[in-house]
Design an enzyme around this catalytic site. Structure first.
Site: not given
Ligand SMILES: Cc1ncc(COP(=O)(O)O)c(C=O)c1O
Length: 420
Positions: A248, A213, A67, A239, A242
């Protein structure tokens, strides 16, 4: 009454499959079955990849037991010295890799990263300009089914009906009209590079924050195969699972002036204890992504996607935006006489796994695919041609699903995702 207790199972760092099989055969069977599925079918989901054994080792380690609420050097729990070191290494590697002043490596997912970015910069009811969902916006970009659509007033920009490309004049026009507090650039399916400089210019004109994003392209950015949003955006959400090929999870990059607000927005505002095994795995992935081998990989991912897009176009698919700059390909199979959902089903029967996607101006749905996983398997341009031919055979019913499955297995068998 006396209670007979079983001796507690011996705890080991990595119990391994045999132990799991003995203790919980149902879950062990699922694990084995999923491993076989991944190894015998073609993984073309644009958001997936195969992590390295080193990443998996960190994920399946006793760091999962720890933790660690708070940040390195300021935790609410004792015994955090070693996990603090892991998080510091992850932060150090992320900032170096992307040229950012600050990195927060705690978001549990891409969505958690976006939630924290909004929490740091916005108040409920604020207006946000983002790509509309029918054009490739993510759920966190204003879907009514998501917190974003409920708590903020989202305005959506689209793409040009002819070219499928973002119309930056429209983005500017909407920004002038709605004066958003933040502009979001990023998509789940847009196959082209984003012009971060233009987005920055538009955001500056209306006094908005720019949130990139970069969930999809961040791995290409790490390998120098896509433009880096860090110099332009106030906050970059991403993320780690990918193209980047880590565990993840999510991550946020920003300048030092926003560092404290971002950190507080992640913990304690939107998350609790950090997942230290995942953070250690992120550190491993960032380390891998800094190598020349990863740079070569990222460029091969794009070369493969361009090749596959061209091969699909030659087979009769309408390829969105006429190609790709990234790992993502969007295609409409209508000319082959099938709609996207039907296509996904027929391809799945042949052992080819991918997603459907919204078609900005078409009927029904298209298909979305990506080359991150097959490139990790070592496939190159010749295999992209074979994949396109398998697509057509599956959609035109030119061969039985069984025959096609065999061909897919043969292709994948030559490029095993889990060698050895
Ligand atoms: C542009 C975009 N933002 C946010 C996310 C969210 O990621 P997660 O599934 O890890 O929450 C994704 C997931 O494919 C994404 O393509």
């Amino acid at each position: 009454m006396s209670v007979t207790r079983e001796a507690p199972a011996q705890r080991t760092a990595a119990p391994g499959l045999d132990a799991l099989r003995r203790q919980d055969p149902r879950i062990a069977d699922i694990l084995i079955g999923e491993t076989q599925r991944q190894a015998t079918t073609l993984q073309l989901i644009a958001a997936e990849n195969f992590t390295s054994p080193a990443v998996l080792a960190a994920l399946g380690s006793p760091l999962a037991n720890k933790y660690a609420e708070g940040y390195p050097g300021a935790r609410h729990h004792g015994g955090c010295e070693l996990v603090d070191a892991a998080e510091r290494i992850a932060i150090e590697r992320a900032t170096a890799l992307f040229g950012a002043e600050h990195a927060n490596v705690q978001p549990h997912s891409g969505s958690s990263a976006v939630l924290a970015a909004y929490a740091a910069l916005l108040r409920p009811g604020d207006t946000v300009l983002a790509m509309g969902l029918p054009y490739g916006g993510h759920l966190t970009h204003g879907s009514p089914a998501n917190f974003s659509g409920r708590w903020f007033d989202f305005v959506g920009y689209g793409v040009d009906a002819e070219s499928g490309l973002i119309d930056y004049h429209q983005v500017r026009h909407l920004a002038r009209q709605h004066r958003p507090k933040a502009i979001v650039c990023g998509s789940i399916s847009y196959p082209r590079h984003l012009d971060y400089e233009q987005f920055r210019d538009i955001a500056d004109e209306v006094g908005a924050y720019l949130i990139a994003d970069a969930a999809h392209p961040i791995g290409l950015v790490a390998g120098g195969a896509a433009p880096n949003p860090v110099p332009y955006a106030d906050v970059v959400c991403a993320t780690t699972h990918k193209v980047l090929r880590g565990p993840r999870g999510g991550m946020i990059l920003c300048g030092s002036e926003l560092a404290e607000r971002i950190d507080r927005a992640v913990f304690p505002f939107t998350q609790g204890g950090a997942q230290m095994h995942t953070i250690a795995a992120k550190a491993v992935a960032f380390g891998e992504a800094a190598t020349p081998a990863f740079t070569a990989y990222a460029h091969q991912v794009v070369a493969n996607a361009k090749e596959l897009a061209a091969a699909l176009a030659a087979e009769g698919f309408a390829v969105l935006t006429d190609g790709t700059d990234t790992h993502i390909i969007g295609a409409d199979p209508a000319r082959l006489g099938v709609e996207g959902r039907v296509a996904r089903g027929r391809l799945a029967a042949a052992g080819i796994v991918l997603d459907t996607c919204a078609l900005p101006y078409g009927d029904g749905r298209g298909i979305r695919l990506g080359t991150a996983a097959v490139t990790t398997q070592g496939m190159g341009r010749p295999e992209m041609g074979r994949i396109a031919a398998l697509f057509t055979a599956a959609l035109r019913d030119e061969a039985s699903a069984r025959d096609l499955r065999e061909k897919v297995q043969e292709l994948v068998g030559g490029h095993p995702p889990f060698p050895g």
